[in-house]
Design a protein around this motif. Structure first.
Motif, mmCIF file in Angstrom:
data_model
loop_
_atom_site.group_PDB
_atom_site.id
_atom_site.type_symbol
_atom_site.label_atom_id
_atom_site.label_comp_id
_atom_site.label_asym_id
_atom_site.label_seq_id
_atom_site.Cartn_x
_atom_site.Cartn_y
_atom_site.Cartn_z
ATOM 1 N N TYR A 61 -3.867 12.437 4.335
ATOM 2 C CA TYR A 61 -4.152 13.700 5.009
ATOM 3 C C TYR A 61 -4.361 14.819 3.991
ATOM 4 O O TYR A 61 -5.206 15.685 4.175
ATOM 5 N N LEU A 62 -3.600 14.789 2.911
ATOM 6 C CA LEU A 62 -3.658 15.863 1.919
ATOM 7 C C LEU A 62 -4.857 15.772 0.987
ATOM 8 O O LEU A 62 -5.287 16.770 0.430
ATOM 9 N N LEU A 63 -5.394 14.576 0.809
ATOM 10 C CA LEU A 63 -6.507 14.402 -0.127
ATOM 11 C C LEU A 63 -7.793 14.997 0.426
ATOM 12 O O LEU A 63 -8.058 14.932 1.620
ATOM 13 N N THR A 64 -8.608 15.547 -0.466
ATOM 14 C CA THR A 64 -9.937 16.004 -0.066
ATOM 15 C C THR A 64 -10.835 14.777 0.042
ATOM 16 O O THR A 64 -10.491 13.694 -0.441
ATOM 17 N N ASP A 65 -12.008 14.940 0.630
ATOM 18 C CA ASP A 65 -12.951 13.829 0.731
ATOM 19 C C ASP A 65 -13.316 13.298 -0.653
ATOM 20 O O ASP A 65 -13.417 12.092 -0.858
ATOM 21 N N SER A 66 -13.502 14.195 -1.605
ATOM 22 C CA SER A 66 -13.862 13.772 -2.959
ATOM 23 C C SER A 66 -12.734 12.993 -3.620
ATOM 24 O O SER A 66 -12.971 11.972 -4.262
ATOM 25 N N GLU A 67 -11.504 13.461 -3.452
ATOM 26 C CA GLU A 67 -10.366 12.754 -4.036
ATOM 27 C C GLU A 67 -10.181 11.383 -3.401
ATOM 28 O O GLU A 67 -9.883 10.404 -4.086
ATOM 29 N N ARG A 68 -10.373 11.318 -2.100
ATOM 30 C CA ARG A 68 -10.256 10.039 -1.394
ATOM 31 C C ARG A 68 -11.344 9.078 -1.879
ATOM 32 O O ARG A 68 -11.105 7.895 -2.091
ATOM 33 N N PHE A 69 -12.559 9.597 -2.065
ATOM 34 C CA PHE A 69 -13.675 8.791 -2.559
ATOM 35 C C PHE A 69 -13.339 8.212 -3.935
ATOM 36 O O PHE A 69 -13.526 7.014 -4.180
ATOM 37 N N VAL A 70 -12.824 9.043 -4.843
ATOM 38 C CA VAL A 70 -12.484 8.582 -6.192
ATOM 39 C C VAL A 70 -11.361 7.544 -6.126
ATOM 40 O O VAL A 70 -11.431 6.510 -6.796
ATOM 41 N N ALA A 71 -10.363 7.788 -5.300
ATOM 42 C CA ALA A 71 -9.260 6.825 -5.164
ATOM 43 C C ALA A 71 -9.758 5.497 -4.598
ATOM 44 O O ALA A 71 -9.388 4.423 -5.087
ATOM 45 N N ASP A 72 -10.608 5.552 -3.584
ATOM 46 C CA ASP A 72 -11.152 4.328 -2.984
ATOM 47 C C ASP A 72 -12.000 3.557 -3.989
ATOM 48 O O ASP A 72 -11.958 2.330 -4.048
ATOM 49 N N ALA A 73 -12.787 4.283 -4.778
ATOM 50 C CA ALA A 73 -13.616 3.628 -5.797
ATOM 51 C C ALA A 73 -12.735 2.938 -6.827
ATOM 52 O O ALA A 73 -13.036 1.819 -7.272
ATOM 53 N N GLY A 74 -11.642 3.592 -7.194
ATOM 54 C CA GLY A 74 -10.710 2.982 -8.137
ATOM 55 C C GLY A 74 -10.056 1.747 -7.571
ATOM 56 O O GLY A 74 -9.907 0.734 -8.262
ATOM 57 N N ASN A 75 -9.680 1.802 -6.306
ATOM 58 C CA ASN A 75 -9.068 0.639 -5.663
ATOM 59 C C ASN A 75 -10.052 -0.515 -5.542
ATOM 60 O O ASN A 75 -9.689 -1.670 -5.707
ATOM 61 N N ALA A 76 -11.292 -0.209 -5.249
ATOM 62 C CA ALA A 76 -12.293 -1.257 -5.034
ATOM 63 C C ALA A 76 -12.862 -1.807 -6.333
ATOM 64 O O ALA A 76 -13.137 -3.001 -6.435
ATOM 65 N N TYR A 77 -13.034 -0.938 -7.356
ATOM 66 C CA TYR A 77 -13.754 -1.360 -8.560
ATOM 67 C C TYR A 77 -13.001 -1.097 -9.857
ATOM 68 O O TYR A 77 -13.584 -1.166 -10.935
ATOM 69 N N GLY A 78 -11.731 -0.770 -9.753
ATOM 70 C CA GLY A 78 -10.913 -0.598 -10.946
ATOM 71 C C GLY A 78 -11.190 0.703 -11.685
ATOM 72 O O GLY A 78 -11.803 1.635 -11.170
ATOM 73 N N TYR A 79 -10.717 0.706 -12.930
ATOM 74 C CA TYR A 79 -10.800 1.910 -13.755
ATOM 75 C C TYR A 79 -12.236 2.398 -13.922
ATOM 76 O O TYR A 79 -12.516 3.584 -13.810
#
Length: 140
Positions: A61-79
């Motif tokens: 809830y606290l994350l912005t769309d951009s932060e969520r996007f970066v976190a999801d990309a990290g989870n899906a494709y690593g560093y």
């Protein structure tokens, strides 16, 4: 909705002062005030979890769309995926600084670029050498 707005809204819903929230998460009242004023974000991502705990809400809830996007990309494709996503967000944010796009138009462009990122990652899977593919992808 921006991180600053979400933080302030949820804190006020709980009838909590900035000082009380600061004490609960282990930061200064000035830090909370800075977050709520906008433009400042936690540098340490573990702070999002502490804030979510203190505010009885989901961390997403606290994350912005951009932060969520970066976190999801990290989870899906690593560093490397995380770094690519951060570069895309930072480049686009720089392009919009002082621009004439409305907030809604800016968000629409960011979402379109994010979707293009996910689509390109999916398309590039077929070009990944077989020996580097994930186990799930080998069955295709």
């Amino acid at each position: 909705m921006a991180f600053s707005d979400k933080l302030q809204r949820r804190r006020k819903e709980l009838g909590m002062t900035q000082g009380q929230l600061a004490d609960k998460v282990g930061v200064s009242k000035r830090t909370i005030a800075g977050y709520e004023a906008g433009g400042r974000y936690p540098k340490d991502h573990s702070l999002y979890a502490r804030l979510a705990d203190a505010l009885s809400c989901d961390q997403d809830y606290l994350l912005t769309d951009s932060e969520r996007f970066v976190a999801d990309a990290g989870n899906a494709y690593g560093y490397r995926g995380r770094k690519q996503a951060e570069e895309a967000v930072n480049t686009l944010s720089g392009m919009f600084a002082g621009g004439e796009l409305s907030d809604e138009d800016r968000d629409a462009v960011l979402k379109a670029v994010q979707q293009a990122y996910w689509d390109s990652k999916e398309d590039n899977k077929k070009f990944t050498p077989f020996k580097f593919r994930e186990e799930d992808d080998r069955d295709d």
